[in-house]
Design an enzyme around this catalytic site. Structure first.
Site, PDB file in Angstrom:
ATOM      1  N   THR A 174       0.799  -1.223   0.000  1.00 23.78           N
ATOM      2  CA  THR A 174       0.000   0.000   0.000  1.00 23.78           C
ATOM      3  C   THR A 174       0.834   1.277   0.000  1.00 23.78           C
ATOM      4  O   THR A 174       0.287   2.363  -0.190  1.00 23.78           O
ATOM      5  CB  THR A 174      -0.915   0.032   1.236  1.00 23.78           C
ATOM      6  OG1 THR A 174      -0.121  -0.110   2.422  1.00 23.78           O
ATOM      7  CG2 THR A 174      -1.944  -1.099   1.184  1.00 23.78           C
ATOM      8  N   TRP A 251       5.266  -1.865   6.202  1.00 20.70           N
ATOM      9  CA  TRP A 251       4.153  -1.478   5.338  1.00 20.70           C
ATOM     10  C   TRP A 251       4.060   0.003   5.002  1.00 20.70           C
ATOM     11  O   TRP A 251       3.347   0.384   4.077  1.00 20.70           O
ATOM     12  CB  TRP A 251       2.829  -1.951   5.932  1.00 20.70           C
ATOM     13  CG  TRP A 251       2.502  -1.486   7.319  1.00 20.70           C
ATOM     14  CD1 TRP A 251       2.798  -2.141   8.488  1.00 20.70           C
ATOM     15  CD2 TRP A 251       1.768  -0.324   7.691  1.00 20.70           C
ATOM     16  NE1 TRP A 251       2.305  -1.439   9.559  1.00 20.70           N
ATOM     17  CE2 TRP A 251       1.658  -0.325   9.099  1.00 20.70           C
ATOM     18  CE3 TRP A 251       1.181   0.723   6.970  1.00 20.70           C
ATOM     19  CZ2 TRP A 251       1.001   0.675   9.813  1.00 20.70           C
ATOM     20  CZ3 TRP A 251       0.520   1.721   7.681  1.00 20.70           C
ATOM     21  CH2 TRP A 251       0.430   1.694   9.084  1.00 20.70           C
ATOM     22  N   ASP A 320       0.103  -4.245  19.567  1.00 26.65           N
ATOM     23  CA  ASP A 320       0.080  -3.861  18.160  1.00 26.65           C
ATOM     24  C   ASP A 320       0.634  -2.462  17.948  1.00 26.65           C
ATOM     25  O   ASP A 320       0.139  -1.699  17.129  1.00 26.65           O
ATOM     26  CB  ASP A 320      -1.331  -3.972  17.560  1.00 26.65           C
ATOM     27  CG  ASP A 320      -1.323  -3.797  16.034  1.00 26.65           C
ATOM     28  OD1 ASP A 320      -0.355  -4.251  15.404  1.00 26.65           O
ATOM     29  OD2 ASP A 320      -2.270  -3.201  15.492  1.00 26.65           O
TER      30      ASP A 320
END
Length: 588
Positions: A174, A251, A320
């Site tokens: 992405t 990412w 996370d």
């Protein structure tokens, strides 16, 4: 699907005219050449600062739309891209892996490329794309099925298409690619599926792989088709075979520090989220439960992919708290060359430019619960009672102890890039004040299936706001001013020498603030949530500002109680371009 329309205005790619070539010098000097934007971040250092001051605090009130462009169709969600501007053309990506070339003077489409996405793609956090890269006569972007595509800038025809990883295993892509010395450098997405984070470098002309660098210890890198060196030391900080599906997705992409010739990439959460399964639930004197190099920043040699240094923001990560947020080279007020990064874990870090060594850290969001602070070595001082409990210790073994943690897993700051002003010496951080209930659950790896081992619900901390745009002093940690927003902030930020800070809101506004005081000087309703990345450039003596409008991203998908608060927001897909008319540019 691909369609092409030749436009022969403003010197834009008229038939038979030689196409301008984007060079390494163009990329290196992107911030100072104000008539173009050829890198993500308005410079490979990602400062997102423009020296333009045609639009300034006195006349920004006169900013009006010049043109708007619709992405069309039914694919109206999650427009997080940053446009590029070169040789009279805007190159901008849209959701669902689309790329458009637009005449920058008129807003007319030149060509459009739609990737043919297969069934079964597994994007974690919406169908977003954050931008393209240009070099030579090509434009490059990544797709949700984990591929990198090179297109001819003039026609939009495919020159080459390469596979980054297996989308069926949960990989996707992405980020905007990064180009350095003729190499196109990419990361990968998919940290919630037990993937392995990796940085790859290809020859930008041919697409041939030059090197790969996995970011989880135990995995072997490659150089020119041969094995090179192992990342870290096998089983030094990972137990058993857990490293094989260890996460750490890269990412968001990386930055490039030309002064030290270093790529700086962040790495995502280790997999699974349940830290007890990674033998990381208890502190160890030798730090052997750190799970390197997840939740870290890595300095990488662009020539061969070797790791120069690492700094782990959240060792033994269990909430996370990805470490992917952008790392920005800057020179502080004392002349020291530093890196700055605002981590998802709620702390703002200052590192040394030469070796990535820890210099300082400050909280930039309120009421952090998972750590008391950061010690002199840059390690968090954990609040162990605020680590989600071990399911194995529960009576039924099905659910560990629930804790309320601040910030939430979507972070004090998520992907949305902050900006640094060379004028004020401040960073402008799009942050969010929220927490979460989080608990651990048993989990085992299965290819292509979510690999979390945790449950969660995000909750706002305050009744009157979640989003907080902060003007932040990297020397002291002081918040100079703060703009509070009802919904979470999810757009990028831009600063200019005109004394302005631009940022968007999910409610649909693009706003301009005074960089010294935080006073709101201008606002425009774009019709949908702004989660894009503003840019500015000069054309024919006028300064332009552009941003994408189109609500989406992770918040409406993962936001829990917060998602309910913003479920009225409309999706969209527009590029807005603004300018101050010449006759008003000198207006008081």
């Amino acid at each position: 699907m691909h369609r092409f329309l030749l436009v022969a205005t403003a010197g834009v790619l008229a038939s038979g005219v030689a196409q301008a070539q984007v060079t390494e010098d163009d990329l290196q000097n992107d911030q100072s050449v104000t008539t173009q934007i050829v890198t993500n971040g308005m410079g490979r250092h990602l400062q997102r600062y423009s020296p333009l001051d045609i639009i300034n605090t006195s006349n920004v009130k006169n900013l009006v739309p010049a043109w708007a462009f619709s992405f069309g169709g039914e694919k109206q969600r999650g427009q997080e891209s940053q446009p590029l501007i070169y040789d009279g053309v805007m190159y901008v990506t849209g959701s669902y892996s689309r790329l458009y070339a637009i005449d920058v003077k008129t807003g007319e489409e030149i060509w459009q490329y739609d990737a043919r996405l297969p069934e079964g793609i597994l994007p974690c956090c919406d169908v977003v794309n954050r931008g393209a890269a240009i070099y030579g006569d090509k434009v490059y972007f990544g797709t949700l099925d984990a591929r990198i595509v090179a297109l001819d800038r003039k026609t939009g025809d495919v020159v080459w298409r390469k596979k980054i990883a297996d989308y069926k295993a949960g990989y996707s892509y992405t980020a905007a690619p990064l180009i350095v010395n003729g190499l196109i450098i990419t990361g990968n997405s998919g940290g919630e599926f037990g993937v392995v984070g990796e940085v790859q470098a290809r020859d930008a002309e041919t697409g041939d792989m030059v090197w790969t660098r996995p970011v989880i210890e135990g995995h072997m890198g490659t150089f020119k088709g041969e094995e090179s060196t192992m990342t870290g030391t096998l089983n030094a900080t990972w137990p058993g075979d857990m490293w094989k599906t260890g996460g750490g997705a890269t990412w968001l992409g990386g930055s490039y520090d030309a002064e030290t010739d270093t790529l700086v990439f962040g790495t995502g959460n280790p997999a699974p989220w349940n830290s007890h399964l990674r033998n990381a639930g208890e502190p160890r004197p030798d730090n052997s439960g750190d799970n390197l190099y997840a939740a870290s920043r890595l300095g990488i040699d662009p020539a061969n992919g070797e790791i120069k240094w690492h700094f782990q923001t959240t060792p033994r990560e269990g909430w996370d708290f990805d470490g992917v947020n952008e790392v920005i080279p800057f020179e502080d007020a004392n002349g020291n060359k530093r890196y700055a990064t605002a981590d998802r874990n709620g702390f703002f870090y200052v590192l040394n430019r030469e070796d990535g060594a820890f210099v300082d850290a400050f909280p930039f969001v309120k009421d952090i619960t998972w750590a008391e602070g950061i010690d002199e070595n840059g390690r968090p001082v954990f609040v162990e009672d605020n680590r989600p409990g071990d399911p194995a210790a529960a009576a039924d073994g099905a659910k560990g102890e629930n804790v309320f943690s601040i910030p939430s897993f979507l972070g004090g700051k998520n992907w949305m890039p902050m900006a640094y002003s060379q004028k004020t010496g401040l960073f402008y951080i799009p942050s969010n004040e929220w927490g979460m209930d989080i608990w651990n659950e048993p989990i085992s790896y299965k290819k292509g299936a979510a690999y979390l081992g945790a449950g969660f619900t995000i909750k706002p901390l305050f009744e009157d706001y979640i989003g907080s745009l902060k003007a932040f002093d990297p020397l002291t940690g002081e918040v100079k001013w703060e703009y509070k927003n009802n919904a979470p902030l999810w757009s990028g930020v831009m600063t200019t020498a005109g004394g302005l800070v631009f940022a968007g809101t999910p409610e649909g506004h693009l706003k301009a603030f005074n960089d010294e005081t935080g006073e709101e000087l201008w606002s425009f309703q774009t019709g949908s949530g702004v989660v894009g990345q503003p840019i500015t450039w000069e054309m024919d003596g006028e300064q332009y500002v552009a941003v994408l409008s189109g609500w989406g991203g992770a918040v409406p998908l993962w936001g829990g109680e917060v998602a309910k608060k913003v479920n009225y927001l409309n999706q969209g897909g527009l590029v807005w371009v603004f300018k101050v008319p010449k006759q008003l540019a000198s207006s008081d």
